[in-house]
Design a protein around this motif. Structure first.
Motif, PDB file in Angstrom:
ATOM      1  N   HIS A  68       0.859  -1.178   0.000  1.00  0.00           N
ATOM      2  CA  HIS A  68       0.000   0.000   0.000  1.00  0.00           C
ATOM      3  C   HIS A  68       0.901   1.236   0.000  1.00  0.00           C
ATOM      4  N   LEU A  69       0.709   2.091  -0.979  1.00  0.00           N
ATOM      5  CA  LEU A  69       1.481   3.327  -1.090  1.00  0.00           C
ATOM      6  C   LEU A  69       0.632   4.473  -0.563  1.00  0.00           C
ATOM      7  N   ILE A  70       1.166   5.208   0.389  1.00  0.00           N
ATOM      8  CA  ILE A  70       0.432   6.323   0.973  1.00  0.00           C
ATOM      9  C   ILE A  70       0.450   7.493  -0.001  1.00  0.00           C
ATOM     10  N   ALA A  71      -0.732   7.999  -0.302  1.00  0.00           N
ATOM     11  CA  ALA A  71      -0.835   9.165  -1.193  1.00  0.00           C
ATOM     12  C   ALA A  71      -0.214  10.371  -0.507  1.00  0.00           C
ATOM     13  N   SER A  72       0.617  11.096  -1.254  1.00  0.00           N
ATOM     14  CA  SER A  72       1.335  12.218  -0.666  1.00  0.00           C
ATOM     15  C   SER A  72       1.652  13.255  -1.724  1.00  0.00           C
ATOM     16  N   ASP A  73       1.698  14.514  -1.311  1.00  0.00           N
ATOM     17  CA  ASP A  73       2.121  15.596  -2.189  1.00  0.00           C
ATOM     18  C   ASP A  73       3.577  15.993  -1.919  1.00  0.00           C
ATOM     19  N   ASP A  74       4.229  15.268  -1.011  1.00  0.00           N
ATOM     20  CA  ASP A  74       5.640  15.543  -0.731  1.00  0.00           C
ATOM     21  C   ASP A  74       6.481  15.214  -1.949  1.00  0.00           C
ATOM     22  N   LYS A  75       7.716  15.698  -1.950  1.00  0.00           N
ATOM     23  CA  LYS A  75       8.644  15.385  -3.038  1.00  0.00           C
ATOM     24  C   LYS A  75       8.877  13.878  -3.094  1.00  0.00           C
ATOM     25  N   PRO A  76       9.094  13.330  -4.306  1.00  0.00           N
ATOM     26  CA  PRO A  76       9.428  11.902  -4.388  1.00  0.00           C
ATOM     27  C   PRO A  76      10.674  11.608  -3.557  1.00  0.00           C
ATOM     28  N   GLY A  77      10.608  10.535  -2.788  1.00  0.00           N
ATOM     29  CA  GLY A  77      11.718  10.225  -1.894  1.00  0.00           C
ATOM     30  C   GLY A  77      12.558   9.043  -2.329  1.00  0.00           C
ATOM     31  N   GLY A  78      12.091   8.307  -3.311  1.00  0.00           N
ATOM     32  CA  GLY A  78      12.833   7.123  -3.720  1.00  0.00           C
ATOM     33  C   GLY A  78      12.507   5.948  -2.824  1.00  0.00           C
ATOM     34  N   LEU A  79      12.934   4.773  -3.259  1.00  0.00           N
ATOM     35  CA  LEU A  79      12.608   3.563  -2.505  1.00  0.00           C
ATOM     36  C   LEU A  79      13.820   2.739  -2.115  1.00  0.00           C
ATOM     37  N   GLY A  80      14.689   2.421  -3.031  1.00  0.00           N
ATOM     38  CA  GLY A  80      15.779   1.508  -2.700  1.00  0.00           C
ATOM     39  C   GLY A  80      15.209   0.154  -2.351  1.00  0.00           C
ATOM     40  N   GLU A  81      15.605  -0.405  -1.229  1.00  0.00           N
ATOM     41  CA  GLU A  81      15.061  -1.660  -0.727  1.00  0.00           C
ATOM     42  C   GLU A  81      14.365  -1.351   0.592  1.00  0.00           C
ATOM     43  N   PRO A  82      13.152  -0.796   0.525  1.00  0.00           N
ATOM     44  CA  PRO A  82      12.534  -0.243   1.728  1.00  0.00           C
ATOM     45  C   PRO A  82      12.215  -1.254   2.817  1.00  0.00           C
ATOM     46  N   ALA A  83      11.915  -2.469   2.474  1.00  0.00           N
ATOM     47  CA  ALA A  83      11.450  -3.414   3.489  1.00  0.00           C
ATOM     48  C   ALA A  83      12.472  -4.471   3.878  1.00  0.00           C
ATOM     49  N   THR A  84      13.596  -4.533   3.192  1.00  0.00           N
ATOM     50  CA  THR A  84      14.552  -5.622   3.435  1.00  0.00           C
ATOM     51  C   THR A  84      14.927  -5.741   4.905  1.00  0.00           C
ATOM     52  N   ALA A  85      15.314  -4.654   5.519  1.00  0.00           N
ATOM     53  CA  ALA A  85      15.777  -4.697   6.913  1.00  0.00           C
ATOM     54  C   ALA A  85      14.646  -4.884   7.909  1.00  0.00           C
ATOM     55  N   LEU A  86      13.413  -4.684   7.498  1.00  0.00           N
ATOM     56  CA  LEU A  86      12.280  -4.767   8.419  1.00  0.00           C
ATOM     57  C   LEU A  86      11.654  -6.157   8.492  1.00  0.00           C
ATOM     58  N   VAL A  87      11.954  -7.005   7.530  1.00  0.00           N
ATOM     59  CA  VAL A  87      11.286  -8.306   7.453  1.00  0.00           C
ATOM     60  C   VAL A  87      11.683  -9.220   8.614  1.00  0.00           C
ATOM     61  N   ALA A  88      12.956  -9.372   8.898  1.00  0.00           N
ATOM     62  CA  ALA A  88      13.395 -10.297   9.956  1.00  0.00           C
ATOM     63  C   ALA A  88      12.787  -9.945  11.316  1.00  0.00           C
ATOM     64  N   PRO A  89      12.842  -8.690  11.755  1.00  0.00           N
ATOM     65  CA  PRO A  89      12.211  -8.384  13.045  1.00  0.00           C
ATOM     66  C   PRO A  89      10.707  -8.635  13.044  1.00  0.00           C
ATOM     67  N   ALA A  90      10.044  -8.335  11.933  1.00  0.00           N
ATOM     68  CA  ALA A  90       8.597  -8.563  11.852  1.00  0.00           C
ATOM     69  C   ALA A  90       8.273 -10.053  11.934  1.00  0.00           C
ATOM     70  N   VAL A  91       9.026 -10.874  11.227  1.00  0.00           N
ATOM     71  CA  VAL A  91       8.787 -12.326  11.261  1.00  0.00           C
ATOM     72  C   VAL A  91       9.096 -12.879  12.648  1.00  0.00           C
ATOM     73  N   CYS A  92      10.178 -12.441  13.239  1.00  0.00           N
ATOM     74  CA  CYS A  92      10.522 -12.916  14.591  1.00  0.00           C
ATOM     75  C   CYS A  92       9.446 -12.511  15.605  1.00  0.00           C
TER      76      CYS A  92
END
Length: 115
Positions: A68-92
């Motif tokens: 889900h992408l949050i609608a925003s009028d802010d400047k584009p911020g880019g993505l890279g690998e946004p969720a890679t580092a968050l997956v392990a803690p979430a699964v644990c």
């Protein structure tokens, strides 16, 4: 694991399809690393030389991914690998919620949890 939900606020999204694909791939990479990721050294050399010896999720093992992408009028911020580092803690944390067992090391599959 049956489903992963990811919500991203990265400013104005220029191409939602590419943004979703980037998030999905970062989740798959992060989940592969959390479940199986390790590098083994034998005689001073790395044993895992390519994807034939470094385990990653196979297409049939990937859970349903909702982005889900949050609608925003802010400047584009880019993505890279946004969720890679968050997956392990979430699964644990999900494993802890389901079993009461805290995982203190990775990969998760070596501790009896896996695909």
């Amino acid at each position: 694991m049956h489903r992963i939900v990811c919500v991203i606020d990265c400013g104005h999204v220029v191409n939602p399809g590419i943004a979703e694909a980037q998030a999905e791939s970062s989740i798959i990479f992060g989940l592969s690393a959390a479940l199986f990721g390790e590098i083994n050294i034998d005689g001073g050399r790395v044993k895992e030389q390519n994807f034939d010896s470094y385990r990653v999720l196979r297409i049939h093992e990937i859970p349903k991914i909702e982005v889900h992408l949050i609608a925003s009028d802010d400047k584009p911020g880019g993505l890279g690998e946004p969720a890679t580092a968050l997956v392990a803690p979430a699964v644990c944390n999900a494993i802890f919620a389901a079993t009461g067992k805290r995982l203190r090391s990775l990969p998760i599959a070596k501790q009896g949890f896996g695909v």
